[in-house]
Design a protein around this motif. Structure first.
Motif, PDB file in Angstrom:
ATOM      1  N   ILE A 181       0.844  -1.199   0.000  1.00 17.06           N
ATOM      2  CA  ILE A 181       0.000   0.000   0.000  1.00 17.06           C
ATOM      3  C   ILE A 181       0.878   1.247   0.000  1.00 17.06           C
ATOM      4  N   SER A 182       1.971   1.211   0.792  1.00 18.76           N
ATOM      5  CA  SER A 182       2.854   2.378   0.874  1.00 18.76           C
ATOM      6  C   SER A 182       3.528   2.658  -0.459  1.00 18.76           C
ATOM      7  N   LEU A 183       3.947   1.600  -1.163  1.00 21.50           N
ATOM      8  CA  LEU A 183       4.568   1.799  -2.478  1.00 21.50           C
ATOM      9  C   LEU A 183       3.595   2.536  -3.396  1.00 21.50           C
ATOM     10  N   ALA A 184       2.311   2.148  -3.348  1.00 20.31           N
ATOM     11  CA  ALA A 184       1.308   2.793  -4.194  1.00 20.31           C
ATOM     12  C   ALA A 184       1.051   4.221  -3.749  1.00 20.31           C
ATOM     13  N   THR A 185       0.919   4.417  -2.421  1.00 17.36           N
ATOM     14  CA  THR A 185       0.623   5.760  -1.932  1.00 17.36           C
ATOM     15  C   THR A 185       1.787   6.703  -2.189  1.00 17.36           C
ATOM     16  N   ALA A 186       3.024   6.194  -2.067  1.00 20.79           N
ATOM     17  CA  ALA A 186       4.188   7.038  -2.334  1.00 20.79           C
ATOM     18  C   ALA A 186       4.173   7.513  -3.787  1.00 20.79           C
ATOM     19  N   THR A 187       3.663   6.670  -4.689  1.00 24.34           N
ATOM     20  CA  THR A 187       3.577   7.075  -6.091  1.00 24.34           C
ATOM     21  C   THR A 187       2.656   8.279  -6.229  1.00 24.34           C
TER      22      THR A 187
END
Lengths: 250, 396
Positions: A181-187
């Motif tokens: 989820i963090s990888l996506a939100t960081a994007t």
């Protein structure tokens, strides 16, 4: 070496090669550009963006893991029992909040840049880890905790030597979810000016340069799949180990 | 030691402090001393915070003070959760009505540029009392219909508040007033994206799940593929779909005519559909696998065909698990649909990203608040449904 591992290593090698020398792959993206648009992202190094992206995710996930596991241990001890029902429903309610909303609402407090992204990643990352740690710690077979008690272990010893090791695979599953989820939100964080890979995709969308969109998407997608895969492998290994451990105890 | 043990130990139990209450009361206390509202000369400059004492007419400020005092008192004492729930809702209602009142009070007459929005104090107080209400609701363990009833009552109260015009001077509603038609259009798009993609995923995913349940060798391969799709970050997936869909639009006759193109609703819909598949398919498989063998044997003994068995035994028994998958997907897609705005797909995300671009936080709120409310309502309603179908099944 299994075929799966070979494929994974190949994908990883390809990703690293592309990040180190994107220009050598220009021919792949060439057909997607129109009107002599640049083929490879030219407003910053892809490698720097990737490392920065991973750094933000790593910091946020490390902080979230520490806090979430700590809180979950607190509310599952006798003196924190009063907080257990509320914290459980909070973790549940909190996950209905879309990550974008958390990100956008962190901006007025922290301004633009990396700070709001880190805070949003941290807050949002807490929930799956917290929920899974709760599940792991409260779902232990009573016979195991009874046996530990019978052996004369103190509460602290039980926690460190029995409860946490047995709950570890479930906790790790939470960390894996939270990382993805963090990888996506960081994007998405690049919409509030954090320097992450989202920048490449958004630059592509703004200038309708499909080549940029595709590179950004491919890098982020590959990273996410590889990290998810790696964490799943660690989890499986741990489950196997603790599974044997549990049998030995019983 | 559970709460019940503590209560039975002491005769004056209600006089004892509630540990959780003390923590929440500290949050509320911080809220009282932080700005209740924020006044800005126009919509993008930095604002100045206004404390409760000067954000409201004296009578209203005194009323709010009294209500908060009673509310915090209830938090601290170990009283019946039902009483806490009632008081919590009264305090929240007072806060919500008075923030509108404060906006009217702080806006200079005939000034259309100035903006009043809720301050950190208002948010902290709302958070503290929402915690109190949530804790009471968790302890009261209401049934599914009661929970839907409470949600509906809160919804009606909010609608009445918005309808009455009590909030018209608040900044978020000023943003709404200048773009009401756009708001409703984006709301329709958002609902279409979120519910439409889930509906298509149900039609495709449940049969696929049944197929995977029957054809075991396919199971791992398909589920792993869907799992990879689920792992790809949303904005990357949206982006990755642009090129193939643009190609389809350009090369398949008629595709462009029915609205398929590289950017816009089509890639958003496809991406949301792809995200929805895994939970629905895997929950269908898990639900079917967990159907007790005895039920299947009995059905076979009654002379049911495979088809009859599927529709009258297996699917009904697997339904709660499938519904749980639908719940996960619906809540997730309501949130993810905001990202669609980045590729021109519309939805509430339009306001979020416009607001970020203009540093107009009230515009961000105009997009974020309905999204959160929608996701929350969907979660409550579907959780209630899941509980209803699983208890009915157990009773049978």
């Amino acid at each position: 070496m299994s075929i799966g591992l070979v494929i994974r290593l190949l994908v990883l090698a390809l990703l690293v090669a592309f990040l180190v020398s994107p220009e050598s792959f220009a021919f792949v993206f060439e057909p997607l550009t129109k009107n002599n648009q640049p083929v490879i992202y030219n407003q910053g190094s892809l490698l720097d963006l990737t490392l920065n992206h991973l750094l933000i995710v790593a910091i946020a996930t490390a902080l979230a893991t520490t806090v979430a596991v700590g809180l979950a241990i607190l509310v599952t001890r006798p003196f924190g029992a009063e907080f257990l029902p509320l914290s459980r429903s909070l973790a549940n309610v909190g996950q209905t909040f879309p990550p974008v909303a958390v990100l956008a609402l962190a901006v007025p407090m922290l301004g633009f840049g990396t700070a709001p992204t880190l805070v949003a990643l941290f807050l949002y990352g807490l929930l799956p880890i917290f929920e899974n740690t709760l599940t792991g710690l409260t779902g232990l077979p009573p016979t195991v905790t009874e046996a530990a008690r019978g052996m004369g272990m103190t509460g602290r010893q039980r926690l460190v030597r029995v409860e946490l090791p047995l709950a570890l695979p479930v906790i790790l599953a939470g960390i894996r979810l939270s990382t993805v989820i963090s990888l996506a939100t960081a994007t998405i964080g690049s919409t509030v000016a954090a320097r992450t890979l989202g920048e490449v995709i958004i630059a592509g969308l703004l200038s309708s340069n499909t080549a940029f969109v595709l590179q950004g998407g491919l890098i982020v997608g590959t990273l996410a799949v590889l990290i998810y895969d790696g964490l799943s492998a660690i989890e499986r290994a741990l489950t196997r180990r603790t599974g044997q451990g549990a049998r030995a105890n019983a | 030691m559970t709460t019940a043990d503590i209560t039975s130990q002491s005769r004056t139990a209600w006089l004892a402090f509630d540990k959780l209450g003390v923590l929440i009361a500290l949050i509320a206390a911080a809220g009282v001393f932080l700005p209740f509202a924020v006044y800005r000369a126009n919509r993008i400059v930095l604002g100045e915070g206004v404390l409760i004492s000067s954000a409201l007419n004296a009578p209203w400020a005194i009323l709010l003070g009294l209500v908060l005092l009673v509310g915090v008192g209830m938090m601290l004492l170990r009283v019946n959760p039902l009483a806490k729930l009632g008081v919590g809702f009264v305090v929240l209602a007072t806060l919500f009505v008075l923030i509108g009142q404060s906006a009217t009070f702080l806006t200079p007459p005939d000034n259309t540029f100035s903006r009043v929005s809720p301050g950190a104090g208002f948010w902290l107080l709302t958070f503290a009392f929402a915690l109190m209400v949530t804790d009471a609701l968790t302890r009261l363990k209401f049934g599914p219909w009661q929970r839907i009833g409470i949600l509906a009552a809160v919804g009606v109260a909010m609608a009445a508040l918005l309808w009455s015009g009590a909030w018209n001077d608040l900044s978020i509603l000023k943003e709404f007033a200048t773009r009401a038609p756009a708001f409703w259009a984006e709301a329709r798009t958002h609902l279409l994206l979120a519910f439409g993609s889930v509906a298509i995923a149900i039609f495709a995913g449940v049969p696929l799940g049944i197929l995977l349940y029957r054809v075991k060798p396919l199971r791992a391969a398909v589920l792993n593929t869907l799992n990879i799709v689920q792992t790809i970050p949303s904005i990357a997936l949206f982006g990755l779909l642009i090129a193939p869909l643009a190609w389809v639009a350009a090369n398949v006759p008629g595709a462009a005519a029915i609205g398929i193109s590289g950017i816009g609703v089509a890639p958003a819909m496809v991406a949301l559909f792809a995200y929805s598949l895994l939970p629905i398919v895997s929950n269908t498989v898990v639900g079917l696998v967990n159907v007790p063998e005895a039920a299947n044997d009995a059905a076979r003994g009654m002379g049911m065909t495979n088809r009859q068995r599927l529709f009258s035994v297996e699917l009904p028994l697997a339904f709660p698990v499938i519904l749980t998958g639908i719940r996960i997907v619906l809540v997730q897609n309501i949130g993810l649909a905001t990202i669609a705005a980045l590729i021109g797909g519309g939805g509430f995300g339009v306001f979020v990203f416009q607001g970020i671009g203009q540093t107009a936080m009230d515009l961000v709120l105009l997009g974020a608040v309905p999204t959160v409310a929608l996701a929350f309502a969907a979660a409550v309603v579907l959780d209630a449904f899941v509980e209803m179908v699983s208890t009915r099944e157990r009773a049978q």
